[in-house]
Design a protein around this motif. Sequence first.
Motif, PDB file in Angstrom:
ATOM      1  N   SER D 211       0.398  -1.541   0.328  1.00 19.92           N
ATOM      2  CA  SER D 211      -0.279  -0.314  -0.016  1.00 19.92           C
ATOM      3  C   SER D 211       0.882   1.173   0.339  1.00 19.92           C
ATOM      4  CB  SER D 211      -0.748  -0.306   1.407  1.00 19.92           C
ATOM      5  OG  SER D 211       0.070   0.074   2.183  1.00 19.92           O
ATOM      6  N   ALA D 212       2.514   1.230  -0.568  1.00 22.02           N
ATOM      7  CA  ALA D 212       3.309   2.092  -0.554  1.00 22.02           C
ATOM      8  C   ALA D 212       2.853   2.953  -1.777  1.00 22.02           C
ATOM      9  CB  ALA D 212       4.084   2.100  -0.158  1.00 22.02           C
ATOM     10  N   THR D 213       2.640   4.206  -2.156  1.00 19.25           N
ATOM     11  CA  THR D 213       3.068   4.814  -3.265  1.00 19.25           C
ATOM     12  C   THR D 213       4.384   4.732  -3.120  1.00 19.25           C
ATOM     13  OG1 THR D 213       3.820   6.713  -2.173  1.00 19.25           O
ATOM     14  CG2 THR D 213       1.224   6.431  -2.613  1.00 19.25           C
ATOM     15  N   VAL D 214       4.892   5.851  -4.287  1.00 18.71           N
ATOM     16  CA  VAL D 214       6.169   5.565  -5.636  1.00 18.71           C
ATOM     17  C   VAL D 214       6.628   6.470  -4.186  1.00 18.71           C
ATOM     18  CG1 VAL D 214       7.659   6.009  -6.705  1.00 18.71           C
ATOM     19  CG2 VAL D 214       6.465   4.835  -7.577  1.00 18.71           C
ATOM     20  N   LYS D 215       6.247   7.675  -4.091  1.00 20.90           N
ATOM     21  CA  LYS D 215       7.101   8.142  -2.943  1.00 20.90           C
ATOM     22  C   LYS D 215       7.665   7.846  -1.460  1.00 20.90           C
ATOM     23  CE  LYS D 215       5.609  12.130  -4.976  1.00 20.90           C
ATOM     24  NZ  LYS D 215       4.665  13.139  -5.584  1.00 20.90           N
ATOM     25  N   ASP D 216       6.371   7.337  -0.710  1.00 17.71           N
ATOM     26  CA  ASP D 216       6.384   6.520   0.573  1.00 17.71           C
ATOM     27  C   ASP D 216       7.620   5.619   0.185  1.00 17.71           C
ATOM     28  OD1 ASP D 216       3.951   7.344   1.332  1.00 17.71           O
ATOM     29  OD2 ASP D 216       3.156   5.609   0.977  1.00 17.71           O
ATOM     30  N   LEU D 217       7.884   4.618  -1.261  1.00 14.80           N
ATOM     31  CA  LEU D 217       9.366   3.674  -1.314  1.00 14.80           C
ATOM     32  C   LEU D 217      10.442   4.780  -1.640  1.00 14.80           C
ATOM     33  CD1 LEU D 217      10.656   1.445  -1.852  1.00 14.80           C
ATOM     34  CD2 LEU D 217       9.670   1.771  -4.023  1.00 14.80           C
ATOM     35  N   LEU D 218      10.401   5.945  -2.130  1.00 22.49           N
ATOM     36  CA  LEU D 218      11.489   6.516  -2.242  1.00 22.49           C
ATOM     37  C   LEU D 218      11.203   7.277  -0.555  1.00 22.49           C
ATOM     38  CD1 LEU D 218      11.113   8.592  -4.930  1.00 22.49           C
ATOM     39  CD2 LEU D 218      12.789   6.819  -4.620  1.00 22.49           C
ATOM     40  N   MET D 219      10.921   7.336   0.486  1.00 22.76           N
ATOM     41  CA  MET D 219      11.163   7.947   1.553  1.00 22.76           C
ATOM     42  C   MET D 219      11.518   6.919   2.596  1.00 22.76           C
ATOM     43  SD  MET D 219      10.094  10.961   2.539  1.00 22.76           S
ATOM     44  CE  MET D 219      10.616  10.596   3.572  1.00 22.76           C
ATOM     45  N   SER D 220      11.321   5.798   2.519  1.00 27.51           N
ATOM     46  CA  SER D 220      12.077   4.569   2.874  1.00 27.51           C
ATOM     47  C   SER D 220      13.431   3.962   2.574  1.00 27.51           C
ATOM     48  CB  SER D 220      10.882   3.035   2.730  1.00 27.51           C
ATOM     49  OG  SER D 220       9.808   2.822   3.715  1.00 27.51           O
ATOM     50  N   ALA D 221      13.433   4.467   1.176  1.00 28.75           N
ATOM     51  CA  ALA D 221      14.985   4.608   0.936  1.00 28.75           C
ATOM     52  C   ALA D 221      15.848   5.697   1.625  1.00 28.75           C
ATOM     53  CB  ALA D 221      15.323   4.602  -1.273  1.00 28.75           C
ATOM     54  N   GLU D 222      15.009   6.566   1.758  1.00 27.44           N
ATOM     55  CA  GLU D 222      15.577   7.917   2.283  1.00 27.44           C
ATOM     56  C   GLU D 222      16.616   8.126   4.124  1.00 27.44           C
ATOM     57  OE1 GLU D 222      16.224  10.390   0.482  1.00 27.44           O
ATOM     58  OE2 GLU D 222      16.775  12.103   2.203  1.00 27.44           O
ATOM     59  N   TYR D 223      16.007   6.366   4.522  1.00 30.68           N
ATOM     60  CA  TYR D 223      16.354   5.772   5.884  1.00 30.68           C
ATOM     61  C   TYR D 223      17.244   5.506   5.946  1.00 30.68           C
ATOM     62  CZ  TYR D 223      12.285   6.828   9.299  1.00 30.68           C
ATOM     63  OH  TYR D 223      11.173   7.846  10.373  1.00 30.68           O
ATOM     64  N   ILE D 224      17.715   4.646   5.060  1.00 28.75           N
ATOM     65  CA  ILE D 224      18.652   3.655   5.141  1.00 28.75           C
ATOM     66  C   ILE D 224      20.207   4.662   4.306  1.00 28.75           C
ATOM     67  CG2 ILE D 224      19.849   1.496   2.946  1.00 28.75           C
ATOM     68  CD1 ILE D 224      17.212   0.798   2.615  1.00 28.75           C
ATOM     69  N   LEU D 225      19.473   5.416   3.289  1.00 34.88           N
ATOM     70  CA  LEU D 225      20.374   6.538   2.814  1.00 34.88           C
ATOM     71  C   LEU D 225      20.858   7.463   3.819  1.00 34.88           C
ATOM     72  CD1 LEU D 225      18.901   7.682  -0.975  1.00 34.88           C
ATOM     73  CD2 LEU D 225      20.291   6.130  -0.422  1.00 34.88           C
ATOM     74  N   ALA D 226      20.131   8.408   5.279  1.00 37.05           N
ATOM     75  CA  ALA D 226      20.356   8.717   5.883  1.00 37.05           C
ATOM     76  C   ALA D 226      21.119   7.848   6.799  1.00 37.05           C
ATOM     77  CB  ALA D 226      19.198   9.384   6.421  1.00 37.05           C
ATOM     78  N   GLU D 227      21.584   6.995   6.521  1.00 36.69           N
ATOM     79  CA  GLU D 227      22.834   6.105   7.520  1.00 36.69           C
ATOM     80  C   GLU D 227      23.531   5.882   7.463  1.00 36.69           C
ATOM     81  OE1 GLU D 227      21.570   5.163  10.843  1.00 36.69           O
ATOM     82  OE2 GLU D 227      19.687   5.951  11.067  1.00 36.69           O
ATOM     83  N   GLY D 228      23.998   6.220   5.405  1.00 37.66           N
ATOM     84  CA  GLY D 228      25.204   5.991   5.086  1.00 37.66           C
ATOM     85  C   GLY D 228      24.901   5.101   4.292  1.00 37.66           C
ATOM     86  N   ASN D 229      24.403   4.233   3.858  1.00 34.08           N
ATOM     87  CA  ASN D 229      24.405   3.003   2.882  1.00 34.08           C
ATOM     88  C   ASN D 229      23.696   3.850   1.462  1.00 34.08           C
ATOM     89  OD1 ASN D 229      24.630   0.935   1.038  1.00 34.08           O
ATOM     90  ND2 ASN D 229      23.829  -0.343   2.738  1.00 34.08           N
ATOM     91  N   ARG D 230      24.654   4.131   1.065  1.00 29.70           N
ATOM     92  CA  ARG D 230      24.359   4.597  -0.266  1.00 29.70           C
ATOM     93  C   ARG D 230      23.866   3.754  -1.190  1.00 29.70           C
ATOM     94  NH1 ARG D 230      25.096  10.452  -0.131  1.00 29.70           N
ATOM     95  NH2 ARG D 230      25.076  10.757   1.916  1.00 29.70           N
ATOM     96  N   GLU D 231      23.526   2.614  -1.204  1.00 29.12           N
ATOM     97  CA  GLU D 231      23.917   1.757  -2.215  1.00 29.12           C
ATOM     98  C   GLU D 231      21.854   0.773  -1.711  1.00 29.12           C
ATOM     99  OE1 GLU D 231      26.952  -1.191  -2.832  1.00 29.12           O
ATOM    100  OE2 GLU D 231      27.715   1.266  -4.028  1.00 29.12           O
ATOM    101  N   VAL D 232      21.128   1.343  -2.518  1.00 28.31           N
ATOM    102  CA  VAL D 232      19.856   0.874  -2.736  1.00 28.31           C
ATOM    103  C   VAL D 232      19.498   0.654  -4.300  1.00 28.31           C
ATOM    104  CG1 VAL D 232      17.612   1.624  -1.986  1.00 28.31           C
ATOM    105  CG2 VAL D 232      19.658   2.488  -0.919  1.00 28.31           C
TER     106      VAL D 232
END
Lengths: 345, 345, 345, 345
Positions: D211-232
């Motif tokens: 039930s996630a929009t594409v923007k929700d998906l990108l917000m979840s990717a942002e959680y990973i990126l924000a911790e320093g892992n740039r490989e999503v």
Amino acid sequence: MIIVLKPHPTPDVVQHVLERIEALGLTPHLSQGVARTIIGVIGDEEKLQVQPLQAIPGVEQVVPILKPFKLASREFHAEDTVIEVKGVRIGGGHLAMIAGPCAIESEAILMEIAAGVKAAGANILRGGAFKPRTSPYSFQGLGEEGLRILRAAGDTYGMPVITEVMDPRQVDLVERYTDLFQVGARNMQNFDLLKEVGRTRTPVLLKRGMSATVKDLLMSAEYILAEGNREVILCERGIRTFEDSTRNTMDLSAVPVAQGLSHLPIIADPSHATGKPDLIPAMARAAVAAGSDGVHIEVHSCPEKALSDGPQALLPEQYARLMEDLRQLAELMGKSIDVCEGVSV
Amino acid sequence: MIIVLKPHPTPDVVQHVLERIEALGLTPHLSQGVARTIIGVIGDEEKLQVQPLQAIPGVEQVVPILKPFKLASREFHAEDTVIEVKGVRIGGGHLAMIAGPCAIESEAILMEIAAGVKAAGANILRGGAFKPRTSPYSFQGLGEEGLRILRAAGDTYGMPVITEVMDPRQVDLVERYTDLFQVGARNMQNFDLLKEVGRTRTPVLLKRGMSATVKDLLMSAEYILAEGNREVILCERGIRTFEDSTRNTMDLSAVPVAQGLSHLPIIADPSHATGKPDLIPAMARAAVAAGSDGVHIEVHSCPEKALSDGPQALLPEQYARLMEDLRQLAELMGKSIDVCEGVSV
Amino acid sequence: MIIVLKPHPTPDVVQHVLERIEALGLTPHLSQGVARTIIGVIGDEEKLQVQPLQAIPGVEQVVPILKPFKLASREFHAEDTVIEVKGVRIGGGHLAMIAGPCAIESEAILMEIAAGVKAAGANILRGGAFKPRTSPYSFQGLGEEGLRILRAAGDTYGMPVITEVMDPRQVDLVERYTDLFQVGARNMQNFDLLKEVGRTRTPVLLKRGMSATVKDLLMSAEYILAEGNREVILCERGIRTFEDSTRNTMDLSAVPVAQGLSHLPIIADPSHATGKPDLIPAMARAAVAAGSDGVHIEVHSCPEKALSDGPQALLPEQYARLMEDLRQLAELMGKSIDVCEGVSV
Amino acid sequence: MIIVLKPHPTPDVVQHVLERIEALGLTPHLSQGVARTIIGVIGDEEKLQVQPLQAIPGVEQVVPILKPFKLASREFHAEDTVIEVKGVRIGGGHLAMIAGPCAIESEAILMEIAAGVKAAGANILRGGAFKPRTSPYSFQGLGEEGLRILRAAGDTYGMPVITEVMDPRQVDLVERYTDLFQVGARNMQNFDLLKEVGRTRTPVLLKRGMSATVKDLLMSAEYILAEGNREVILCERGIRTFEDSTRNTMDLSAVPVAQGLSHLPIIADPSHATGKPDLIPAMARAAVAAGSDGVHIEVHSCPEKALSDGPQALLPEQYARLMEDLRQLAELMGKSIDVCEGVSV
């Protein structure tokens, strides 16, 4: 209306958008921020067509500020619209209690059901003569003979009657027999039909389409209102979602949402929304508690022999018990239920 | 059909269900398991109405086994239906490339667009004369004058034409000008309209409703087929979901699903599905790769001035580039694109 | 379980399916009809995995007859489960009135809100210390300091407290401070978390996921029950649909549906379902009228300064007025609202 | 950010909103139109929390202008991110061909499948050791033994391997065996898990929630990126809708939408999206034609005996035929498929 430009627009792009807005007779207000340039547009937003502006190169987003409906809006008409049909008021604190079979099958059956629902306190009798069926091989309704039977039952029991109209060519015919038109969910955006019933002066119960937002429903009401017929009753009857334990998902929030946006009455139809008799009493109570201006319920004296939608019908005695609950709830909510005049049973 | 009874049915309940099935002229097969009693029903399932059985007390679930459509099904007609319109074949390995503006606005604009899409390889010209618009205040189309312009453009460029019909009263009029009818998403369950176009012998492009399953779409096709018109082309144009980055959610799985269930051709409309020109090329390619029997694309020579749906139109030069890709893809898929006869440009 | 074969199966296909069923220790019953061959399967359906049978060539459809959950089902446990937390009963005619801020922000603010909701009749205090936020840049909660504040407020006002747990590693920590766990919508299928709270003996409020059916919700409850924790309260908080006038679409039918399928209590959360304070009173009343076993409402003394979900919070005085209505409704429904023991305010 | 006030605001209301904006260190720009007053807000929008402003009395609507994600956005990072795992590149024109069984069942079966998919051209091997199953009674995976088998198969066939991680406590363990993490659809908003994999330097395949929009998906990717892992790597795997002929509705538009908004690679998973092997080849082709950066497909040598999701697996020979098509399509699209180094088979 607010126009958001894509990042880093060239002066040419900005100039082109400003010229297009001015060419429409509107006044643009430019604000250039660090990250985005936005243009506020002031003037007669109704004249404006949102989409063409979105097609201008360099435009990222067009945000409309005003609502796209007018006659249906509470801003246009602050007080609740109250519709009166043969002494039965709907809206403004008065509840429509619409009941009857899905399809009219015979005079004997309809008379039996009408007697039952009248005695239970229903104040409008429903029954379908033209049925929108998913399958071409299902029972399609009795047509004019059904209308005649419905009128006879309404007259016998002193109840106003409502029936569905599906085809613009049938509007005149149906109007000769009925007190209210029903426009079904599948026809909510049948714009020719909306215009046709809009040209009459018979009240219209407009059911929400299965994939329509509340705003879409109000836009469809606007079609009827714009033709001059100001007597529109909205109806929430469930939207289509992934949940499969009910026929549709009843969106009761639509009741307070519509009442906030619009002055038109809105009723709820737990029969079509749930498709399951076990769930109807709970959802009918919920509808009244949510503030709906009435409840539409299918009742059949022998659901297992009904030619259409039998499984979602209540028995007359189940309906009578439910009406007891609804009357108490209505009283608690400070609402009244008009008793229909005419022959008492 | 399989009938599942609620747990621990009394012998009376079982007996009553068996009698009801036999009264319908069908043969019940009883299996009593530890946890549930089930009854298989054999016979002419088409005669049976699923729902009344569900209304019998003690019945938990009725599971239909046969599909509710017949003429549309691949079981009834194993080979792909190929529809031919003025030398352009659709289905069975032949792709319909339908292109043109959302609405017909003037003869000059339509001629310009028709020239562009013909040159790019489109083989059917589209344009709307009667427009289903959400708002009663939006441009509603030029009506018969639009039909005349469309016919003229089709004749000038030797292209078959397609246009939407919304009202059963317009079927005769529209048929005088068009080579194919389009029935739009909002009218997919306008059953009177389906019956009316079903009585003609003009092919019908039937678009999937926004809340219709593929099976619902096939049931609506069945309405047209049952009236005698066997030339129906299905069209996937997006369903309504929570995703808001596109106008609708294009459900490309509908293409192989429909092709598995039915012999009718199915095309895809990425313009309405996405509502965004940036996404149309990717989704048009995806549609062809998924096996669709054609693509329907809106093209306008000046989207920012279009009176309807401008923002989702491609420019003629964008369409020409896309057609290059689609031709290569079609070749890879072993499909052909008929060139329409007539005046070459 | 019923297995429907594809049309015209060869004897080999039928034989292979029969052998596979027998290999699983189950008994097949073959019925060959004109149009379809079906195989009923009797035995311990729980051992069976639906899907592998569907993968057998020649199988068209596998129709499970039994529900996939057991401990959560009303067939397994006929009476309503009543959960008691520090003298407050939930289920079986007793309503949980859960109220408090979305996030715990400071001791002073929480004490102020707790005083307000206690006075209004709330019997459980809520507040989030670990917040699941869509954005990593939003306030993520005070963590253990928040838990300490919540416990202090609960103790001061004699109210049991509830707070969300998001991470299986936090279960021990959170359990030291709280009387009930909340598992949020985003974690409804975080199966490791479900197992972890299932190993405790602290009651769990399990919120329905945004794309979960009622059956999915019951399957997730089954994870907790299967670990030995029998105190699960379900919560309807809205599903995700196309309607954009509310944050989610509140599916109140889930209340009677869940009560029919399961013995577990189910409450409703109009705050998250609607996201709009204007709609909360109507939907809270509707929830009680639909039979829900309680209502979960966010209350904040200064919504415009709240660090999380401020716009959907009621003011304490709005909550107090709503509780008046809910008390009357509960009485009409024959339900009671336990007053929490402890220091009265 | 644009703040739209309700009609006819009093000067006090306007003043209060202006003060609140200034208190946040931002600059308001007031525009008073005939029908509405709007306030543009300029400054560091990221600091701003949308919702509190919406809670201010008199505010009708808050329209955010900037996207809520930053590190994931193409505005922040214009070039396509290319992720390389043991010589296999993903993104920027290089396709990931991920294949393998749903669950790892035994070393013998996995070796057999790995040999098949390697020979067909797959360049990453998948297999689940920890399985998120809807039912607690279904096979939950082999755990660490499964990880060991997966590593052995990857090493034997020279393929990088990917496996799902469900619990933040398992991240260290899983990382010891795998080359890529998979975060499943049900855990897309399991924020603690996202943070934990964000702290590693192992690439993460992040699947879109149902039930996630594409923007929700990108917000979840942002959680990973924000911790320093740039490989999503993003993954479209179907959303939940009313359509019931497929397991989910594959939203292929998500591919070009995500590629427009973000620099991260996005692949597609037709196995989970459709749940039906008959549909997988069509949808895999469509995914590549839509521009996706790879395809994730479940393959099993004996689907009818698979312990998880057997019915949606392709046989190795079906996969090999599909890979032929995908290779030709990739070439037509100007994309390449890296062959994984190591032992050739």
